[in-house]
Design a protein around this motif. Structure first.
Motif: not given
Ligand SMILES: [Zn+2]
Length: 321
Positions: A113-114, A117, A130, A143
């Motif tokens: 997930h990071e 980003h 967040r 997100e």
């Molecule tokens: Zn995130």
């Protein structure tokens, strides 16, 4: 500055980061979901050329091929799972810090997930995490897209899609693929529905109050302060739709917060913890939904004596058009 919106299929996006992403990559698509998948798939192809392989696909190895180091850390400031921080040794670059004490499936998804980003042009202005990772909540646009991107990294095309083609969409394939790709049951189920091979949807059920009851509980807390006793006893929590994910070809909209009757086999799954497979009628929509369901219990997310959460895969039958 003028507020801009993007309407794509069933979704509307207004987050400036998403709008900026689409502006930058408008040649690829006007759909931010497609853009994120495209950008990540491109990098995945490069990583494969450097020997990145699976399943399971290790997001840490992928991160290092695109120049983002990953480090274990017991000092996370914005998340209990993982977060991006400025890289102290390389100016303008980032580093992923993650909590090694979380289950492997959760570590994998959080790190992926990071990584997702970093595909946003302005991600370095948003170092703080967040909200909770892996919720696939469309109300948090960035997100949500990072959750999609994460599932593309952990369960990439074409490997995952080929497996689904061979195995179909069922609880059995959910169990096998979640193990094979080291992904949680929920993340795997969402990715299964996302392949869009069959008209399917999934619902995740959990015990909660409905929004109007929650409001009333909040109100009564204020009254408690004034009068010193509970003027109103909240009703017990019911098993309700926490969220649902529909494939493009599943035509029925399933509303959030709708409760499940105690006579439903899905309620039975929650109470007994035993899986259910078979045809049933779900009264979640205006017209009862005749559907084939495969459902299993999920681990609880709260420390109460309430029964288990439930994940159910619905396959649309001939009776629903
Ligand atoms: Zn995130």
């Amino acid at each position: 500055m003028e507020q801009r919106y993007l309407k794509v299929g069933r979704r509307t996006y207004s987050d400036p980061s998403v709008v900026r992403l689409v502006e930058l990559h408008s040649k690829i698509s006007q759909d931010p979901e497609e853009i994120i998948r495209y950008l990540i798939r491109n990098e995945l192809t490069d990583a494969r050329n450097y020997g990145w392989s699976g399943p399971p696909f290790d997001p840490k190895d992928f991160a290092s091929t695109i120049g983002i180091p990953c480090e274990k850390s017991d000092k996370l400031f914005h998340s209990e799972d993982a977060e991006l921080q400025p890289n102290p040794t390389k100016e303008g670059r980032s580093i992923i810090k993650y909590n090694p004490n979380k289950p492997k499936t959760r570590q994998n998804f959080s790190i992926a997930h990071e990584i997702a980003h970093t595909f946003f042009p302005d991600y370095q202005h948003q170092y703080k995490a967040r909200h909770k990772i892996g919720k696939f909540d469309p109300n948090y646009e960035v997100e949500f897209l990072c959750d999609l991107g994460a599932s593309e990294i952990i369960m990439p095309t074409p490997d995952f899609d080929l497996d689904v083609e061979n195995m179909g969409i069922s609880l059995k394939s959910l169990r096998v693929l979640s193990k094979r790709y080291e992904a949680s049951r929920e993340a795997t189920a969402i990715r299964l529905i996302g392949t869009d091979f069959y008209p399917c949807a999934l619902i995740v059920l959990d015990y909660s109050h409905k929004p109007t009851e929650k409001d009333k509980i909040e109100e009564s807390k204020c009254q408690l302060n004034l009068f010193g006793d509970y003027p109103w006893e909240p009703p017990p929590m019911k098993l309700r739709v926490q969220y649902s994910v529909r494939g493009t070809h599943f035509s029925v909209y399933i509303p959030k917060h709708k409760s499940i009757e105690e006579s439903s086999p899905l309620y039975e799954v929650s109470v007994t913890g035993k899986p259910f497979q078979g045809d049933t009628v779900l009264n979640l929509t205006k017209t009862p939904l005749n559907t084939y369901v495969e459902a299993m219990a999920l681990p609880k997310t709260h420390n109460t004596d309430l029964d288990s959460r439930v994940i159910a895969i619905l396959s649309q039958t001939r009776k629903n058009s």
